[in-house]
Scaffold this motif. Structure first.
Motif, PDB file in Angstrom:
ATOM      1  N   ILE A  81       0.864  -1.181   0.000  1.00 35.42           N
ATOM      2  CA  ILE A  81       0.000   0.000   0.000  1.00 35.42           C
ATOM      3  C   ILE A  81       0.898   1.228   0.000  1.00 35.42           C
ATOM      4  CG2 ILE A  81      -1.855   1.225   1.184  1.00 35.42           C
ATOM      5  CD1 ILE A  81      -2.631  -1.603   0.307  1.00 35.42           C
ATOM      6  N   PRO A  82       0.845   2.069  -1.033  1.00 31.68           N
ATOM      7  CA  PRO A  82       1.702   3.261  -1.050  1.00 31.68           C
ATOM      8  C   PRO A  82       1.350   4.210   0.093  1.00 31.68           C
ATOM      9  CG  PRO A  82       0.807   2.810  -3.235  1.00 31.68           C
ATOM     10  CD  PRO A  82       0.057   1.931  -2.277  1.00 31.68           C
ATOM     11  N   LEU A  83       2.364   4.814   0.661  1.00 32.02           N
ATOM     12  CA  LEU A  83       2.199   5.806   1.714  1.00 32.02           C
ATOM     13  C   LEU A  83       2.725   7.153   1.256  1.00 32.02           C
ATOM     14  CD1 LEU A  83       3.432   3.906   4.936  1.00 32.02           C
ATOM     15  CD2 LEU A  83       1.059   4.298   4.201  1.00 32.02           C
ATOM     16  N   ASN A  84       2.112   8.187   1.777  1.00 30.06           N
ATOM     17  CA  ASN A  84       2.603   9.544   1.599  1.00 30.06           C
ATOM     18  C   ASN A  84       2.960  10.068   2.986  1.00 30.06           C
ATOM     19  OD1 ASN A  84       3.263  11.976   0.446  1.00 30.06           O
ATOM     20  ND2 ASN A  84       1.161  12.644   0.104  1.00 30.06           N
ATOM     21  N   ILE A  85       4.242  10.250   3.257  1.00 29.63           N
ATOM     22  CA  ILE A  85       4.683  10.683   4.587  1.00 29.63           C
ATOM     23  C   ILE A  85       4.657  12.206   4.619  1.00 29.63           C
ATOM     24  CG2 ILE A  85       6.454  10.522   6.366  1.00 29.63           C
ATOM     25  CD1 ILE A  85       5.317   7.817   5.566  1.00 29.63           C
TER      26      ILE A  85
ATOM     27  N   LEU B   7     -15.256  -1.144   3.424  1.00 31.99           N
ATOM     28  CA  LEU B   7     -14.017  -0.367   3.421  1.00 31.99           C
ATOM     29  C   LEU B   7     -12.989  -1.178   2.648  1.00 31.99           C
ATOM     30  CD1 LEU B   7     -12.123   1.921   4.533  1.00 31.99           C
ATOM     31  CD2 LEU B   7     -11.684   0.399   6.471  1.00 31.99           C
ATOM     32  N   GLN B   8     -12.401  -0.569   1.632  1.00 27.74           N
ATOM     33  CA  GLN B   8     -11.403  -1.263   0.829  1.00 27.74           C
ATOM     34  C   GLN B   8     -10.057  -0.584   0.993  1.00 27.74           C
ATOM     35  OE1 GLN B   8     -12.431  -2.008  -3.260  1.00 27.74           O
ATOM     36  NE2 GLN B   8     -10.376  -2.724  -3.805  1.00 27.74           N
ATOM     37  N   ILE B   9      -9.041  -1.404   1.300  1.00 21.58           N
ATOM     38  CA  ILE B   9      -7.668  -0.928   1.340  1.00 21.58           C
ATOM     39  C   ILE B   9      -6.813  -1.921   0.561  1.00 21.58           C
ATOM     40  CG2 ILE B   9      -7.370  -1.975   3.647  1.00 21.58           C
ATOM     41  CD1 ILE B   9      -5.213   0.243   4.133  1.00 21.58           C
ATOM     42  N   GLY B  10      -6.200  -1.452  -0.513  1.00 19.05           N
ATOM     43  CA  GLY B  10      -5.506  -2.366  -1.414  1.00 19.05           C
ATOM     44  C   GLY B  10      -6.501  -3.352  -2.011  1.00 19.05           C
ATOM     45  N   ASN B  11      -6.171  -4.633  -1.953  1.00 20.87           N
ATOM     46  CA  ASN B  11      -7.050  -5.669  -2.488  1.00 20.87           C
ATOM     47  C   ASN B  11      -8.017  -6.218  -1.439  1.00 20.87           C
ATOM     48  OD1 ASN B  11      -5.765  -5.561  -5.020  1.00 20.87           O
ATOM     49  ND2 ASN B  11      -4.163  -6.987  -4.341  1.00 20.87           N
ATOM     50  N   TYR B  12      -7.990  -5.669  -0.254  1.00 14.76           N
ATOM     51  CA  TYR B  12      -8.785  -6.210   0.847  1.00 14.76           C
ATOM     52  C   TYR B  12     -10.051  -5.389   1.059  1.00 14.76           C
ATOM     53  CZ  TYR B  12      -4.457  -8.698   1.991  1.00 14.76           C
ATOM     54  OH  TYR B  12      -3.343  -9.484   1.933  1.00 14.76           O
TER      55      TYR B  12
ATOM     56  N   ALA C 286      -2.530   7.178   3.457  1.00 20.20           N
ATOM     57  CA  ALA C 286      -2.785   6.218   2.374  1.00 20.20           C
ATOM     58  C   ALA C 286      -4.179   6.458   1.809  1.00 20.20           C
ATOM     59  CB  ALA C 286      -2.658   4.786   2.898  1.00 20.20           C
ATOM     60  N   LYS C 287      -4.411   5.919   0.610  1.00 20.61           N
ATOM     61  CA  LYS C 287      -5.720   6.007  -0.036  1.00 20.61           C
ATOM     62  C   LYS C 287      -6.526   4.751   0.295  1.00 20.61           C
ATOM     63  CE  LYS C 287      -4.837   9.834  -2.374  1.00 20.61           C
ATOM     64  NZ  LYS C 287      -5.564  11.102  -2.119  1.00 20.61           N
ATOM     65  N   VAL C 288      -7.779   4.946   0.674  1.00 24.88           N
ATOM     66  CA  VAL C 288      -8.709   3.846   0.856  1.00 24.88           C
ATOM     67  C   VAL C 288     -10.008   4.212   0.155  1.00 24.88           C
ATOM     68  CG1 VAL C 288      -7.676   3.232   3.094  1.00 24.88           C
ATOM     69  CG2 VAL C 288      -9.698   4.720   3.031  1.00 24.88           C
ATOM     70  N   SER C 289     -10.908   3.256   0.096  1.00 20.66           N
ATOM     71  CA  SER C 289     -12.225   3.510  -0.501  1.00 20.66           C
ATOM     72  C   SER C 289     -13.288   3.069   0.498  1.00 20.66           C
ATOM     73  CB  SER C 289     -12.368   2.739  -1.813  1.00 20.66           C
ATOM     74  OG  SER C 289     -13.650   2.948  -2.385  1.00 20.66           O
ATOM     75  N   ILE C 290     -14.263   3.931   0.743  1.00 24.78           N
ATOM     76  CA  ILE C 290     -15.294   3.614   1.721  1.00 24.78           C
ATOM     77  C   ILE C 290     -16.673   3.799   1.075  1.00 24.78           C
ATOM     78  CG2 ILE C 290     -15.452   5.951   2.722  1.00 24.78           C
ATOM     79  CD1 ILE C 290     -15.592   4.409   5.495  1.00 24.78           C
ATOM     80  N   ARG C 291     -17.596   2.903   1.435  1.00 20.65           N
ATOM     81  CA  ARG C 291     -18.934   2.942   0.835  1.00 20.65           C
ATOM     82  C   ARG C 291     -19.994   2.774   1.921  1.00 20.65           C
ATOM     83  NH1 ARG C 291     -22.781  -0.505  -0.756  1.00 20.65           N
ATOM     84  NH2 ARG C 291     -21.517  -2.329  -0.198  1.00 20.65           N
TER      85      ARG C 291
ATOM     86  N   PRO D 184     -13.301   7.397  -2.768  1.00 23.00           N
ATOM     87  CA  PRO D 184     -11.861   7.294  -2.507  1.00 23.00           C
ATOM     88  C   PRO D 184     -11.425   8.446  -1.602  1.00 23.00           C
ATOM     89  CG  PRO D 184     -12.242   8.196  -4.699  1.00 23.00           C
ATOM     90  CD  PRO D 184     -13.603   7.903  -4.117  1.00 23.00           C
ATOM     91  N   ILE D 185     -10.744   8.139  -0.519  1.00 19.62           N
ATOM     92  CA  ILE D 185     -10.342   9.176   0.440  1.00 19.62           C
ATOM     93  C   ILE D 185      -8.922   8.926   0.912  1.00 19.62           C
ATOM     94  CG2 ILE D 185     -12.682   9.696   1.243  1.00 19.62           C
ATOM     95  CD1 ILE D 185     -12.139   7.895   3.669  1.00 19.62           C
ATOM     96  N   SER D 186      -8.305   9.979   1.449  1.00 16.92           N
ATOM     97  CA  SER D 186      -6.985   9.884   2.054  1.00 16.92           C
ATOM     98  C   SER D 186      -7.142   9.853   3.575  1.00 16.92           C
ATOM     99  CB  SER D 186      -6.129  11.085   1.645  1.00 16.92           C
ATOM    100  OG  SER D 186      -4.875  11.068   2.318  1.00 16.92           O
TER     101      SER D 186
END
Length: 416
Positions: free
Chosen positions: A186-190, A262-267, A197-202, A210-212
């Protein structure tokens, strides 16, 4: 790090939306970081896990061990127990003011670059440190064990850090150590010493967003959603009022609901507890414009996680707790551990119209038994788990109130 009861004392914890702006004035010296002694490249240490939070032993100036929460959501090392000022014989400390989330004025802390922190065989001389003048969070009462502080960015930036939640082990190794990292990257932005990180929530009936989010393993909740753009984050239709804890400047009010997924990466995780802090309490103190909230340990603990700040990534590999349901407090009361030995369990808050309220339990009642079995057999974490599981379960809760022993019938209820 459940607001219903898993926060800190007083209402108590989403405690690590914390110390925004504290890093100003206590930057590390150039090139300073944790380093292994004696040419070691890798080390394993055990940790305790309390309310999804990781507690590790830390030595300061050769003294200890002290119990610190390992927390990606903080920058400098933070000493939350001001009694360490005397025990470590700290002098010539500089004072600063800190703004945090919540209502109220900024609070004061000391800062120092004179301490040496040691974790395992790794040492960081002159580590940037903030020392609270008052124990604002009362983390010891919240977790039921003595807690002295928080360790964050400077540990994670020094190593590749693998956290195995199910076996309660941390493996940290020099970035030059050749080791294949397992899991989904999962890419991170420090930003500001914190990982995003970016995730997706529904939510039900809505498209995925898509949110940070801040990756915050020092927050005990699943996900906190603060804003979407410049507006409050839209809550689902069904929510309940909740106290979401305290920031540095006081109480954070809000609501609690559930996300459909809630989706993070492939999960993908389903039916995820989501908190919505009051927009006006937090919006002016969120420094990252596109940040919508933070992802906490109730999600992260479902994975073995490996943080590689040098590669701006975290790797996730689901563990056997991945599919456990997201549970909230079914009693509607907050319990803290009090007394020198933290063995008195006191009700710190009762949610209005909750099962605890209907059972006529009151703030400041001391819980002494459940179903006529003494609570001395339980840790605070175990006691809280009893009140988080069993929709419609009946419990006989015995309390001491003003010197009298009273027994109440409590019927647990899944309120959200």
């Amino acid at each position: 790090m459940n607001g219903l009861t898993s926060r800190i004392k007083m209402p108590v914890l989403k405690f690590l939306m914390i110390f925004l702006g504290i890093t100003m004035g206590i930057r590390p010296l150039y090139g300073q970081q944790f380093r292994f002694k004696d040419h070691r490249m890798v080390q394993r240490i055990a940790f305790s896990m309390l309310k999804n939070l990781i507690v590790i032993p830390v030595y300061i100036d050769g003294k200890g061990p002290f119990r610190f929460i390992l927390d990606t959501g903080v920058g400098p090392m933070i000493i939350t127990d001001p009694s360490l000022i005397d025990s470590l014989q700290l002098k010539n400390l500089r004072s600063i003011k800190i703004a945090g989330l919540g209502k109220g004025e900024p609070v004061e802390a000391f800062v120092s670059n004179q301490l040496t922190a040691t974790v395992g065989d790794a040492e960081y001389p002159q580590i940037p440190t903030a020392i609270l003048k008052e124990d604002l969070f009362n983390l010891s009462s919240y977790l039921g064990t003595h807690i002295h502080g928080l360790m964050g960015y400077h540990f994670f930036k020094s190593f590749i850090v693998e956290i195995r939640y199910t076996s309660r082990r941390i493996i940290f190794y020099d970035p030059l150590y050749r080791r294949k990292i397992k899991g989904t990257r999962i890419p991170l932005n420090i930003i500001g010493d914190k990982p995003y990180a970016k995730v997706s929530i529904r939510f039900d009936g809505q498209p995925a967003l898509p949110i940070s989010v801040l990756i915050d393993n020092g927050a005990s909740h699943a996900i906190s959603l603060e804003k979407l753009g410049d507006e409050p984050f839209p809550a689902p239709e069904k929510t309940i009022a909740a106290n979401l804890g305290v920031g540095l400047s006081g109480v954070i009010d809000g609501r609690m609901g559930r996300a459909a997924s809630l989706q993070i990466g492939n999960y993908t995780l389903n039916n995820v507890l989501s908190s919505f802090p009051d927009f006006h309490d937090v919006v002016n103190k969120i420094l990252i414009r596109d940040r919508s909230g933070n992802l906490g340990a109730d999600v992260l603990s479902r994975f073995n996680t490996t943080y590689d700040y040098g590669d701006s990534a975290v790797y996730l590999k689901k563990n056997h707790t991945f599919r456990r349901p997201f549970q909230h407090d079914m009693a509607g009361m907050e319990i803290t551990a009090e007394g020198p030995d933290l063995n008195h369990f006191i009700i710190g808050r009762i949610e209005p119209d909750s099962p605890a309220d209907e059972a006529m339990l009151l703030k400041d009642d001391e819980i002494v038994s459940i179903d006529f079995s003494s609570v001395s057999r339980y840790s605070l974490t175990e006691l809280n788990e009893i009140f988080r599981n069993g929709h419609r379960k009946l419990l006989l809760v015995t309390v001491i109130r003003s010197g009298q022993r009273l027994t109440m019938l409590l019927k647990l209820k899944q309120r959200i």
